[in-house]
Write a protein that holds these residues in place. Sequence first.
Motif, PDB file in Angstrom:
ATOM      1  N   LEU A 128       0.818  -1.212   0.000  1.00 36.13           N
ATOM      2  CA  LEU A 128       0.000   0.000   0.000  1.00 36.13           C
ATOM      3  C   LEU A 128       0.853   1.263   0.000  1.00 36.13           C
ATOM      4  CD1 LEU A 128      -3.039   0.765   0.119  1.00 36.13           C
ATOM      5  CD2 LEU A 128      -2.776   0.970   2.595  1.00 36.13           C
ATOM      6  N   LYS A 129       2.059   1.182   0.556  1.00 31.33           N
ATOM      7  CA  LYS A 129       2.932   2.355   0.641  1.00 31.33           C
ATOM      8  C   LYS A 129       3.940   2.411  -0.499  1.00 31.33           C
ATOM      9  CE  LYS A 129       2.412   2.591   5.647  1.00 31.33           C
ATOM     10  NZ  LYS A 129       3.067   2.473   6.969  1.00 31.33           N
ATOM     11  N   PHE A 135       2.217   1.136  -8.900  1.00 30.55           N
ATOM     12  CA  PHE A 135       0.843   0.777  -9.256  1.00 30.55           C
ATOM     13  C   PHE A 135       0.538   1.083 -10.717  1.00 30.55           C
ATOM     14  CE2 PHE A 135       0.662   1.262  -4.652  1.00 30.55           C
ATOM     15  CZ  PHE A 135       0.002   0.112  -4.291  1.00 30.55           C
ATOM     16  N   HIS A 136       1.180   2.096 -11.273  1.00 28.09           N
ATOM     17  CA  HIS A 136       0.946   2.421 -12.677  1.00 28.09           C
ATOM     18  C   HIS A 136       1.579   1.405 -13.621  1.00 28.09           C
ATOM     19  CE1 HIS A 136       0.203   6.964 -11.715  1.00 28.09           C
ATOM     20  NE2 HIS A 136      -0.802   6.177 -11.361  1.00 28.09           N
ATOM     21  N   SER A 137       2.492   0.588 -13.084  1.00 36.70           N
ATOM     22  CA  SER A 137       3.228  -0.364 -13.921  1.00 36.70           C
ATOM     23  C   SER A 137       2.615  -1.760 -13.935  1.00 36.70           C
ATOM     24  CB  SER A 137       4.683  -0.459 -13.445  1.00 36.70           C
ATOM     25  OG  SER A 137       5.319   0.795 -13.504  1.00 36.70           O
ATOM     26  N   ALA A 140      -4.059  -3.585 -11.314  1.00 32.14           N
ATOM     27  CA  ALA A 140      -4.525  -3.608  -9.922  1.00 32.14           C
ATOM     28  C   ALA A 140      -5.031  -5.003  -9.562  1.00 32.14           C
ATOM     29  CB  ALA A 140      -5.628  -2.568  -9.719  1.00 32.14           C
ATOM     30  N   GLY A 141      -5.724  -5.662 -10.522  1.00 29.96           N
ATOM     31  CA  GLY A 141      -6.239  -7.008 -10.278  1.00 29.96           C
ATOM     32  C   GLY A 141      -5.135  -8.013 -10.033  1.00 29.96           C
ATOM     33  N   ARG A 142      -4.031  -7.882 -10.777  1.00 29.12           N
ATOM     34  CA  ARG A 142      -2.925  -8.829 -10.601  1.00 29.12           C
ATOM     35  C   ARG A 142      -2.228  -8.611  -9.254  1.00 29.12           C
ATOM     36  NH1 ARG A 142       1.352  -9.971 -15.304  1.00 29.12           N
ATOM     37  NH2 ARG A 142       1.855  -7.755 -15.096  1.00 29.12           N
ATOM     38  N   ILE A 143      -2.071  -7.346  -8.852  1.00 26.99           N
ATOM     39  CA  ILE A 143      -1.447  -7.063  -7.560  1.00 26.99           C
ATOM     40  C   ILE A 143      -2.285  -7.648  -6.433  1.00 26.99           C
ATOM     41  CG2 ILE A 143      -0.754  -5.243  -5.956  1.00 26.99           C
ATOM     42  CD1 ILE A 143      -0.176  -3.479  -8.414  1.00 26.99           C
ATOM     43  N   SER A 144      -3.594  -7.388  -6.465  1.00 26.66           N
ATOM     44  CA  SER A 144      -4.462  -7.889  -5.394  1.00 26.66           C
ATOM     45  C   SER A 144      -4.528  -9.416  -5.404  1.00 26.66           C
ATOM     46  CB  SER A 144      -5.875  -7.305  -5.534  1.00 26.66           C
ATOM     47  OG  SER A 144      -6.468  -7.698  -6.752  1.00 26.66           O
ATOM     48  N   ASN A 145      -4.513 -10.024  -6.591  1.00 24.86           N
ATOM     49  CA  ASN A 145      -4.544 -11.487  -6.692  1.00 24.86           C
ATOM     50  C   ASN A 145      -3.308 -12.094  -6.048  1.00 24.86           C
ATOM     51  OD1 ASN A 145      -5.610 -14.038  -7.825  1.00 24.86           O
ATOM     52  ND2 ASN A 145      -3.773 -13.975  -9.084  1.00 24.86           N
ATOM     53  N   ARG A 146      -2.163 -11.455  -6.252  1.00 28.32           N
ATOM     54  CA  ARG A 146      -0.925 -11.980  -5.666  1.00 28.32           C
ATOM     55  C   ARG A 146      -0.904 -11.808  -4.154  1.00 28.32           C
ATOM     56  NH1 ARG A 146       3.107 -10.037 -10.589  1.00 28.32           N
ATOM     57  NH2 ARG A 146       3.074 -12.041 -11.684  1.00 28.32           N
ATOM     58  N   ARG A 225      -6.245  -8.830 -16.536  1.00 29.50           N
ATOM     59  CA  ARG A 225      -6.953  -8.398 -17.752  1.00 29.50           C
ATOM     60  C   ARG A 225      -8.463  -8.316 -17.522  1.00 29.50           C
ATOM     61  NH1 ARG A 225      -4.206 -10.757 -23.308  1.00 29.50           N
ATOM     62  NH2 ARG A 225      -2.078 -10.064 -22.873  1.00 29.50           N
ATOM     63  N   ILE A 226      -8.999  -9.307 -16.813  1.00 24.83           N
ATOM     64  CA  ILE A 226     -10.446  -9.308 -16.562  1.00 24.83           C
ATOM     65  C   ILE A 226     -10.839  -8.118 -15.690  1.00 24.83           C
ATOM     66  CG2 ILE A 226     -12.296 -10.549 -15.386  1.00 24.83           C
ATOM     67  CD1 ILE A 226     -11.018 -13.142 -16.381  1.00 24.83           C
ATOM     68  N   VAL A 227     -10.085  -7.896 -14.600  1.00 26.82           N
ATOM     69  CA  VAL A 227     -10.393  -6.777 -13.709  1.00 26.82           C
ATOM     70  C   VAL A 227     -10.221  -5.449 -14.436  1.00 26.82           C
ATOM     71  CG1 VAL A 227      -9.687  -5.573 -11.603  1.00 26.82           C
ATOM     72  CG2 VAL A 227      -9.863  -8.059 -11.613  1.00 26.82           C
TER      73      VAL A 227
END
Length: 623
Positions: A128-129, A135-137, A140-146, A225-227
């Motif tokens: 989060l920090k 985050f631009h790279s 968001a869905g892949r980060i949260s999934n991991r 991709r889906i998110v």
Amino acid sequence: MIFRRFERIIDAFREAPDEMPPTGVGAFYLHFLKQAWPAFALLLVVGLIGALIEVALFNFIGQLVDLAGSAPNSTVFFQEHGGTLIWMAVVTLVIRPLFISLHDLLVHQTITPSLTTLIRWQNHRYVLKQSLGFFHSDFAGRISNRIMQTGVSLRDSAVQAVDAIWHVLIFAVTSLILFAQADVWLMVPLVLWIIGYVIALWYFVPQTKERSAIASESRSQLSGRIVDGYTNISTLKLFSHSAQEEQYARQAMEEQTEKAESAARLITAMGVTIAILSGFLIAGTTGLALWLWHQGVISVGAIALATGLVIRINSMSGWIMWVVNGIFENIGMVQDGMSTIAKPRQVGDAPDAKPLQVTRGAVLFEDIAFHYGKGAGIIEGLTLDVAPGEKIGLVGPSGAGKSTLINVLLRLYDLEGGRILVDGQDIAHVTQESLRCQIGVVTQDTSLLHRSIRENLLYGRPEATDEELHAALRKAKADDFIARITDAHGRTGLDAQVGERGVKLSGGQRQRIAIARTLLKDAPILLLDEATSALDSEVEAAIQESLETLMEGKTVIAIAHRLSTISRMDRLVVMERGQIVEMGSHDELIAYNGLYARLWRHQTGGFVGHGVPGRQRVRSSSS
């Protein structure tokens, strides 16, 4: 009470250093497991005793056969061996269920919920920090999934490893000992099977781990991709590219399916190999035991023990195969998650960072350089001195570096040269939290949290009362529409949910809520980045008075392409290609007849067809 006691062994939200997790797989596991070591120590002890009990049951079978065979009749059998039978019953009916219960309580009440949450919580806090660039790279869905999968995978592989260790060691060692006690030749099929089993694992498991990591990456890519499509659903519908979007997702699904099939082939081959080895173990051990019995070397009880144990080893070998496969599959998923989680923060607080103290609100950009890591371009050697309480308007064409100037003042990115001082304090040496607490921001791209209007407003000042919220909404000319908002669950007004990124509100409504939020914050430094760009002219005129009230007594840096909104600022700073090219009041810059004058004519008199008189560029570093 029993459940609650076990559920409290691990404190999922315990105090822990806010530091980057280790980048090595072993160190990454240890980093989290050592925080739950009492639970795993108990699980090891319970697993050891449970495995010994399982082996003891098979030994009981062999003993019963031999004891029953040697007794002249049933009466003598029960009289002579009553104590032994009672002990076997106690082990079977009391001790074994007790340790199975302890094992399940530790796994399902202690480790499964709490350790998973601990890992997710600490990883989420760290990620989060991360900087905006992080985050631009990525999706968001892949980060949260991991974040989600890493907690589950690390937990499962650790529990499976503890369970497998004792079953493998205890069954292998005790089986060899029991076989040797009957006859040393009974050990031969088991020893050969162990050698073959280890070779099979040595061959298949590393490949399983590798293919699992690849499959996990493809799953994360698919989720991203889906998110991404769902998040930008309005764009998808507006441009009528459903077929293109379907193909975009299908490519990821095909790749994920291909990677999953590759991993599944390996699992099937491994299962077939273990089944063949186990078949030879059962046939070899049973056949050898019968031959030894025929030779008068072993008893019938030894046949029962040997046959029962190898059948159990056969079923256990399949279980261990799946466990080992699951362990390394989960390790692969953890490695995939680590590729996102265990990254150093691009923007962090200095070790000796102190809270920012703002008494006047002076801001100095001193020979700053910033290129988004590209080595050149954007901003180079810019100096700008903003006096306490001064209202500065930043003007210039798109790409001039205006928003970048605000981003580096907020320390969303670190400078690549120079420094920024607020009341003489270098912002690189103060905490990010304290810096941003002293700066109020209204941007052109206002996105709200998918929460209630009240919760969005309280981001400005968490302790604000409803009366203060309503007062801020009135000043931002937002009170009229707030009362009419209703969400899908019937909640109204301040309690209504605004949808993801505030999609249930119009752009102007989101902007007015953002202005009200900044009014509540009441920070001494105010940044306005196209603060009224989403408002129509009538609404903009209506809240201009509120903005002027908001700016009173504050140091203000405002960006606006609509020059009428900043023409009354104390000073206008004209930027082009990351440089300050003109500076002065509105009247002075109109008289100067430079870039600002040209932009002004375009907005007030249309795009003028005739040429603009030549001008001399002025580069000024301060007023």
